[in-house]
Motif scaffolding. Sequence first.
Motif, PDB file in Angstrom:
ATOM      1  N   GLN A  61       6.573   3.320   7.748  1.00  0.00           N
ATOM      2  CA  GLN A  61       6.114   4.574   8.332  1.00  0.00           C
ATOM      3  C   GLN A  61       6.966   4.911   9.562  1.00  0.00           C
ATOM      4  O   GLN A  61       7.217   4.050  10.394  1.00  0.00           O
ATOM      5  N   TYR A  62       7.392   6.155   9.646  1.00  0.00           N
ATOM      6  CA  TYR A  62       8.266   6.634  10.731  1.00  0.00           C
ATOM      7  C   TYR A  62       9.519   5.771  10.871  1.00  0.00           C
ATOM      8  O   TYR A  62       9.959   5.465  11.961  1.00  0.00           O
ATOM      9  N   ASN A  63      10.064   5.356   9.737  1.00  0.00           N
ATOM     10  CA  ASN A  63      11.266   4.528   9.723  1.00  0.00           C
ATOM     11  C   ASN A  63      12.374   5.339   9.059  1.00  0.00           C
ATOM     12  O   ASN A  63      12.405   5.479   7.840  1.00  0.00           O
ATOM     13  N   SER A  64      13.290   5.886   9.867  1.00  0.00           N
ATOM     14  CA  SER A  64      14.322   6.786   9.336  1.00  0.00           C
ATOM     15  C   SER A  64      15.421   6.062   8.556  1.00  0.00           C
ATOM     16  O   SER A  64      16.295   6.704   7.996  1.00  0.00           O
ATOM     17  N   THR A  65      15.358   4.737   8.492  1.00  0.00           N
ATOM     18  CA  THR A  65      16.333   3.970   7.705  1.00  0.00           C
ATOM     19  C   THR A  65      16.201   4.305   6.218  1.00  0.00           C
ATOM     20  O   THR A  65      17.183   4.317   5.491  1.00  0.00           O
ATOM     21  N   TYR A  66      14.973   4.563   5.774  1.00  0.00           N
ATOM     22  CA  TYR A  66      14.698   4.744   4.343  1.00  0.00           C
ATOM     23  C   TYR A  66      14.642   6.214   3.954  1.00  0.00           C
ATOM     24  O   TYR A  66      14.017   7.024   4.621  1.00  0.00           O
ATOM     25  N   ARG A  67      15.283   6.542   2.827  1.00  0.00           N
ATOM     26  CA  ARG A  67      15.263   7.900   2.301  1.00  0.00           C
ATOM     27  C   ARG A  67      14.306   8.040   1.134  1.00  0.00           C
ATOM     28  O   ARG A  67      13.709   9.082   0.918  1.00  0.00           O
ATOM     29  N   LEU A  68      14.166   6.967   0.354  1.00  0.00           N
ATOM     30  CA  LEU A  68      13.396   7.050  -0.879  1.00  0.00           C
ATOM     31  C   LEU A  68      12.671   5.732  -1.113  1.00  0.00           C
ATOM     32  O   LEU A  68      13.245   4.668  -0.919  1.00  0.00           O
ATOM     33  N   ILE A  69      11.409   5.833  -1.515  1.00  0.00           N
ATOM     34  CA  ILE A  69      10.621   4.653  -1.856  1.00  0.00           C
ATOM     35  C   ILE A  69      10.282   4.757  -3.338  1.00  0.00           C
ATOM     36  O   ILE A  69       9.556   5.670  -3.753  1.00  0.00           O
ATOM     37  N   LEU A  70      10.858   3.854  -4.144  1.00  0.00           N
ATOM     38  CA  LEU A  70      10.542   3.805  -5.575  1.00  0.00           C
ATOM     39  C   LEU A  70       9.486   2.724  -5.768  1.00  0.00           C
ATOM     40  O   LEU A  70       9.677   1.598  -5.321  1.00  0.00           O
ATOM     41  N   VAL A  71       8.381   3.063  -6.430  1.00  0.00           N
ATOM     42  CA  VAL A  71       7.314   2.072  -6.606  1.00  0.00           C
ATOM     43  C   VAL A  71       6.949   1.856  -8.054  1.00  0.00           C
ATOM     44  O   VAL A  71       6.760   2.790  -8.818  1.00  0.00           O
ATOM     45  N   GLY A  72       6.850   0.581  -8.388  1.00  0.00           N
ATOM     46  CA  GLY A  72       6.344   0.148  -9.676  1.00  0.00           C
ATOM     47  C   GLY A  72       4.955  -0.442  -9.456  1.00  0.00           C
ATOM     48  O   GLY A  72       4.286  -0.107  -8.480  1.00  0.00           O
ATOM     49  N   PRO A  73       4.528  -1.349 -10.333  1.00  0.00           N
ATOM     50  CA  PRO A  73       3.193  -1.939 -10.202  1.00  0.00           C
ATOM     51  C   PRO A  73       3.032  -2.733  -8.905  1.00  0.00           C
ATOM     52  O   PRO A  73       3.866  -3.561  -8.571  1.00  0.00           O
ATOM     53  N   LEU A  74       1.960  -2.435  -8.183  1.00  0.00           N
ATOM     54  CA  LEU A  74       1.608  -3.131  -6.947  1.00  0.00           C
ATOM     55  C   LEU A  74       0.141  -3.549  -7.028  1.00  0.00           C
ATOM     56  O   LEU A  74      -0.644  -2.880  -7.692  1.00  0.00           O
ATOM     57  N   PRO A  75      -0.233  -4.600  -6.320  1.00  0.00           N
ATOM     58  CA  PRO A  75      -1.657  -4.975  -6.301  1.00  0.00           C
ATOM     59  C   PRO A  75      -2.485  -3.844  -5.666  1.00  0.00           C
ATOM     60  O   PRO A  75      -1.996  -3.154  -4.777  1.00  0.00           O
ATOM     61  N   HIS A  76      -3.718  -3.658  -6.133  1.00  0.00           N
ATOM     62  CA  HIS A  76      -4.580  -2.638  -5.522  1.00  0.00           C
ATOM     63  C   HIS A  76      -4.999  -3.059  -4.124  1.00  0.00           C
ATOM     64  O   HIS A  76      -5.158  -2.231  -3.247  1.00  0.00           O
ATOM     65  N   SER A  77      -5.185  -4.346  -3.929  1.00  0.00           N
ATOM     66  CA  SER A  77      -5.592  -4.828  -2.601  1.00  0.00           C
ATOM     67  C   SER A  77      -4.375  -5.256  -1.806  1.00  0.00           C
ATOM     68  O   SER A  77      -3.799  -6.299  -2.069  1.00  0.00           O
ATOM     69  N   THR A  78      -3.996  -4.414  -0.878  1.00  0.00           N
ATOM     70  CA  THR A  78      -2.924  -4.755   0.051  1.00  0.00           C
ATOM     71  C   THR A  78      -3.474  -4.518   1.444  1.00  0.00           C
ATOM     72  O   THR A  78      -4.358  -3.680   1.631  1.00  0.00           O
ATOM     73  N   LYS A  79      -2.934  -5.225   2.421  1.00  0.00           N
ATOM     74  CA  LYS A  79      -3.565  -5.202   3.741  1.00  0.00           C
ATOM     75  C   LYS A  79      -3.442  -3.875   4.483  1.00  0.00           C
ATOM     76  O   LYS A  79      -4.250  -3.585   5.328  1.00  0.00           O
ATOM     77  N   ASP A  80      -2.489  -3.049   4.167  1.00  0.00           N
ATOM     78  CA  ASP A  80      -2.290  -1.810   4.925  1.00  0.00           C
ATOM     79  C   ASP A  80      -2.862  -0.555   4.258  1.00  0.00           C
ATOM     80  O   ASP A  80      -2.666   0.546   4.754  1.00  0.00           O
ATOM     81  N   LYS A  81      -3.574  -0.690   3.141  1.00  0.00           N
ATOM     82  CA  LYS A  81      -4.020   0.513   2.417  1.00  0.00           C
ATOM     83  C   LYS A  81      -5.178   1.239   3.101  1.00  0.00           C
ATOM     84  O   LYS A  81      -5.439   2.398   2.805  1.00  0.00           O
TER      85      LYS A  81
END
Length: 132
Positions: A61-81
């Motif tokens: 979040q608010y990290n200008s290093t990244y332009r694109l986030i490609l996401v595949g399968p992730l666990p539903h329970s993650t600590k930052d959701k």
Amino acid sequence: LEFRRVLFRSLPNGKIIVLGESAIKEREIIASITGQGISKDRIELHLGYEEFKNYNFNRLQYNSTYRLILVGPLPHSTKDKEDCSSIIAKMEQDDGYTRVVRLVSNEQLKMTKTNVKEAIRREIESGYLAVG
């Protein structure tokens, strides 16, 4: 009055981060992206399903290093959701995240050579992602 989430400004030649469990090998993901004219040093991979249970998504979040986030399968329970249904929904809804693209095959989150290539091609054609 229409509310639109403000996308965080990042550079067109920023990094592409690939998150999620992969059905394909790391080198195949890299080849799918570099084959579209993207430099290998702009690719960051995080591919283990278990890794995401404690992954710090807030660092994106608010990290200008990244332009694109490609996401595949992730666990539903993650600590930052927080109170979102998934971390993907949180990144799509909250301010401060760059563009999120879900990698989908047969209406399921799945990382394939084809959908990685297609996602990159679409972002380059739209002018959002710079080649190089």
